[in-house]
Design a protein around this motif. Structure first.
Motif, mmCIF file in Angstrom:
data_model
loop_
_atom_site.group_PDB
_atom_site.id
_atom_site.type_symbol
_atom_site.label_atom_id
_atom_site.label_comp_id
_atom_site.label_asym_id
_atom_site.label_seq_id
_atom_site.Cartn_x
_atom_site.Cartn_y
_atom_site.Cartn_z
ATOM 1 N N MET A 85 32.456 22.986 -54.248
ATOM 2 C CA MET A 85 33.188 22.587 -53.042
ATOM 3 C C MET A 85 32.380 23.037 -51.842
ATOM 4 S SD MET A 85 37.270 22.990 -53.359
ATOM 5 C CE MET A 85 37.348 22.178 -51.761
ATOM 6 N N GLU A 86 32.460 22.251 -50.766
ATOM 7 C CA GLU A 86 31.772 22.596 -49.531
ATOM 8 C C GLU A 86 32.591 22.072 -48.352
ATOM 9 O OE1 GLU A 86 29.783 23.709 -46.441
ATOM 10 O OE2 GLU A 86 29.309 24.468 -48.441
ATOM 11 N N TYR A 87 32.745 22.910 -47.340
ATOM 12 C CA TYR A 87 33.574 22.562 -46.190
ATOM 13 C C TYR A 87 32.889 21.561 -45.257
ATOM 14 C CZ TYR A 87 36.620 23.183 -42.150
ATOM 15 O OH TYR A 87 37.477 22.953 -41.101
ATOM 16 N N GLU A 88 31.587 21.725 -45.057
ATOM 17 C CA GLU A 88 30.852 20.904 -44.101
ATOM 18 C C GLU A 88 30.417 19.581 -44.740
ATOM 19 O OE1 GLU A 88 30.273 21.693 -41.002
ATOM 20 O OE2 GLU A 88 30.348 23.878 -40.812
ATOM 21 N N PRO A 89 30.883 18.424 -44.211
ATOM 22 C CA PRO A 89 30.484 17.138 -44.806
ATOM 23 C C PRO A 89 28.972 16.929 -44.841
ATOM 24 C CG PRO A 89 32.333 16.842 -43.304
ATOM 25 C CD PRO A 89 31.871 18.259 -43.127
ATOM 26 N N ASP A 90 28.271 17.396 -43.821
ATOM 27 C CA ASP A 90 26.823 17.232 -43.787
ATOM 28 C C ASP A 90 26.167 17.945 -44.961
ATOM 29 O OD1 ASP A 90 24.251 16.537 -42.709
ATOM 30 O OD2 ASP A 90 24.089 18.572 -41.928
ATOM 31 N N PHE A 91 26.672 19.130 -45.289
ATOM 32 C CA PHE A 91 26.102 19.874 -46.408
ATOM 33 C C PHE A 91 26.492 19.251 -47.742
ATOM 34 C CE2 PHE A 91 26.306 23.834 -43.495
ATOM 35 C CZ PHE A 91 25.159 23.419 -42.836
ATOM 36 N N VAL A 92 27.650 18.605 -47.808
ATOM 37 C CA VAL A 92 28.025 17.887 -49.033
ATOM 38 C C VAL A 92 27.001 16.791 -49.322
ATOM 39 C CG1 VAL A 92 29.744 16.385 -50.114
ATOM 40 C CG2 VAL A 92 30.485 18.386 -48.825
ATOM 41 N N HIS A 93 26.583 16.075 -48.273
ATOM 42 C CA HIS A 93 25.564 15.036 -48.460
ATOM 43 C C HIS A 93 24.256 15.642 -48.962
ATOM 44 C CE1 HIS A 93 28.068 11.894 -46.912
ATOM 45 N NE2 HIS A 93 28.156 12.424 -45.705
ATOM 46 N N LEU A 94 23.894 16.820 -48.449
ATOM 47 C CA LEU A 94 22.689 17.490 -48.923
ATOM 48 C C LEU A 94 22.820 17.856 -50.400
ATOM 49 C CD1 LEU A 94 21.842 19.892 -45.942
ATOM 50 C CD2 LEU A 94 20.828 17.663 -46.465
ATOM 51 N N THR A 95 24.005 18.346 -50.791
ATOM 52 C CA THR A 95 24.248 18.691 -52.192
ATOM 53 C C THR A 95 24.108 17.463 -53.086
ATOM 54 O OG1 THR A 95 25.682 20.569 -51.707
ATOM 55 C CG2 THR A 95 25.990 19.506 -53.828
ATOM 56 N N VAL A 96 24.746 16.368 -52.694
ATOM 57 C CA VAL A 96 24.693 15.142 -53.495
ATOM 58 C C VAL A 96 23.249 14.684 -53.668
ATOM 59 C CG1 VAL A 96 25.303 12.693 -53.532
ATOM 60 C CG2 VAL A 96 27.027 14.403 -52.921
ATOM 61 N N ASN A 97 22.473 14.726 -52.588
ATOM 62 C CA ASN A 97 21.074 14.308 -52.681
ATOM 63 C C ASN A 97 20.261 15.251 -53.569
ATOM 64 O OD1 ASN A 97 21.466 12.067 -51.052
ATOM 65 N ND2 ASN A 97 20.923 13.143 -49.162
ATOM 66 N N ASN A 98 20.562 16.536 -53.489
ATOM 67 C CA ASN A 98 19.851 17.493 -54.352
ATOM 68 C C ASN A 98 20.195 17.282 -55.821
ATOM 69 O OD1 ASN A 98 18.184 19.002 -52.599
ATOM 70 N ND2 ASN A 98 19.941 20.182 -51.876
ATOM 71 N N LEU A 99 21.457 16.956 -56.099
ATOM 72 C CA LEU A 99 21.856 16.693 -57.481
ATOM 73 C C LEU A 99 21.195 15.424 -58.015
ATOM 74 C CD1 LEU A 99 25.626 17.647 -57.168
ATOM 75 C CD2 LEU A 99 23.882 18.900 -58.456
ATOM 76 N N ARG A 100 21.112 14.403 -57.183
ATOM 77 C CA ARG A 100 20.403 13.183 -57.591
ATOM 78 C C ARG A 100 18.938 13.486 -57.861
ATOM 79 N NH1 ARG A 100 23.101 9.350 -52.879
ATOM 80 N NH2 ARG A 100 25.008 8.803 -54.021
ATOM 81 N N HIS A 101 18.357 14.298 -56.995
ATOM 82 C CA HIS A 101 16.957 14.679 -57.164
ATOM 83 C C HIS A 101 16.764 15.454 -58.472
ATOM 84 C CE1 HIS A 101 12.891 15.610 -55.915
ATOM 85 N NE2 HIS A 101 13.114 16.916 -56.012
ATOM 86 N N ALA A 102 17.718 16.338 -58.776
ATOM 87 C CA ALA A 102 17.635 17.120 -60.005
ATOM 88 C C ALA A 102 17.683 16.217 -61.230
ATOM 89 C CB ALA A 102 18.768 18.148 -60.049
ATOM 90 N N HIS A 103 18.576 15.233 -61.224
ATOM 91 C CA HIS A 103 18.654 14.310 -62.355
ATOM 92 C C HIS A 103 17.372 13.489 -62.482
ATOM 93 C CE1 HIS A 103 23.295 14.470 -62.759
ATOM 94 N NE2 HIS A 103 22.728 15.125 -63.740
ATOM 95 N N ALA A 104 16.780 13.124 -61.343
ATOM 96 C CA ALA A 104 15.522 12.380 -61.381
ATOM 97 C C ALA A 104 14.403 13.215 -61.990
ATOM 98 C CB ALA A 104 15.139 11.920 -59.977
ATOM 99 N N ARG A 105 14.543 14.554 -61.906
ATOM 100 C CA ARG A 105 13.539 15.463 -62.460
ATOM 101 C C ARG A 105 13.915 15.958 -63.860
ATOM 102 N NH1 ARG A 105 9.873 17.995 -59.156
ATOM 103 N NH2 ARG A 105 10.139 19.950 -60.316
ATOM 104 N N GLY A 106 14.944 15.336 -64.468
ATOM 105 C CA GLY A 106 15.247 15.625 -65.860
ATOM 106 C C GLY A 106 16.441 16.512 -66.132
ATOM 107 N N ALA A 107 17.181 16.937 -65.102
ATOM 108 C CA ALA A 107 18.373 17.759 -65.336
ATOM 109 C C ALA A 107 19.392 16.956 -66.145
ATOM 110 C CB ALA A 107 18.980 18.198 -64.010
ATOM 111 N N ILE A 108 20.072 17.628 -67.084
ATOM 112 C CA ILE A 108 20.953 16.897 -68.003
ATOM 113 C C ILE A 108 22.426 17.269 -67.843
ATOM 114 C CG2 ILE A 108 19.127 16.608 -69.712
ATOM 115 C CD1 ILE A 108 20.377 18.921 -71.292
#
Length: 292
Positions: A85-108
């Motif tokens: 959970m994250e209060y700041e919407p801007d940081f939520v977008h950063l989290t989502v992008n980091n998670l997508r990046h992680a999956h692109a790098r093989g996170a399962i």
């Protein structure tokens, strides 16, 4: 208190060597460049070390104040599922992008993230009650931090410029609360998170002392008191290094402003030191343990 949950973690020493590489190198390529906008990021090596020690592949890891998603990213790279959970919407977008990046790098691992007030986490994530092996988080240290600088060497002899050192101006963010308000809110977050723990699950908090108007405050001790008031029991306390360890000596990785403030304090006769570690506080919920 039932300590069975800690029995398989005896290899977790009292000092965690988590600062061997500078934070920027720990994040390089693993997180998006935009992530640097967040003023108070958890060190990835701390997150991965704690997750590896206290969970197994397939377990669920939760961070109620996930920022740019460091806990979540490190969890899914280690094959765990994650919820944040994250209060700041801007940081939520950063989290989502980091998670997508992680999956692109093989996170399962499978992640999920919600935008909202973490004091309501037990309601928002009611479907996860009794499922989390680990809650890992860190409180904010105020409305602004040291962030990044451009020194006179970088800008042709001009003044020192700071950037990426403030949260938004939304007063609902706990970072804007005075210390008593921050601790009260964080206590409710811990209590709500405890409701998501499975039997044997733990809450881990990374935190360090802070200075308020020049006075050094024992924030780790205050967090312990707050957690205990909300029914949690301290099960362990460790030092997670922010400094490197080389040939038996510490390699200081303090920020420009940490070093500047330390030097100024010493010039005034105050025996100040730059932070070389964060406290890792591990809590259990006795009510959950006795319900097994």
């Amino acid at each position: 208190m039932n300590h069975e949950a800690l029995s398989r973690r005896e290899f977790l020493t009292s000092v965690l060597v988590t600062g061997q590489r500078p934070s920027r190198l720990q994040r390089r390529g693993r997180y998006t460049p935009e992530s640097m906008r967040h003023p108070g990021k958890m060190l990835p090596a701390i997150a991965s070390t704690v997750i590896d020690a206290f969970t197994r592949p397939g377990d669920l890891v939760i961070d109620p104040m996930c920022g740019i998603g460091t806990t979540l990213v490190e969890a899914i790279h280690l094959g765990r599922d994650a919820a944040g959970m994250e209060y700041e919407p801007d940081f939520v977008h950063l989290t989502v992008n980091n998670l997508r990046h992680a999956h692109a790098r093989g996170a399962i691992g499978t992640p999920q993230v919600a935008c909202g007030d973490a004091r309501n986490i037990a309601t928002i994530y009611r479907n996860l009650r009794g499922k989390a092996a680990l809650v890992l988080t860190s409180p904010p240290y105020g409305s602004h931090t040291h962030g990044h600088i451009r020194s006179s060497r970088d800008n042709g002899g001009g003044k020192v410029l700071k950037r990426h050192h403030r949260y938004s101006t939304d007063r609902g963010n706990l970072a804007h609360q005075p210390l008593h308000g921050l601790l009260d809110g964080f206590g409710h977050i811990l209590a709500g998170s405890a409701a998501l723990l499975r039997p044997g699950g733990v809450i881990a908090v990374t935190v360090r002392p802070i200075r308020v108007k020049g006075e050094l405050l024992d924030l780790p001790g205050l967090v312990i008191d707050t957690a205990q008031r909300h029914g949690l029991a301290l099960a362990g306390r460790y030092a997670a290094l922010l400094a490197g360890l080389r040939d038996g000596a510490l390699v200081n990785r303090g920020s420009f402003f940490q070093m500047l403030e330390t030097r100024r304090a010493r010039e005034r006769g105050i025996p100040a030191c730059a932070s070389a570690h964060e406290d890792l506080l591990v809590f259990q919920n006795p009510r959950t343990e006795t319900s097994r």
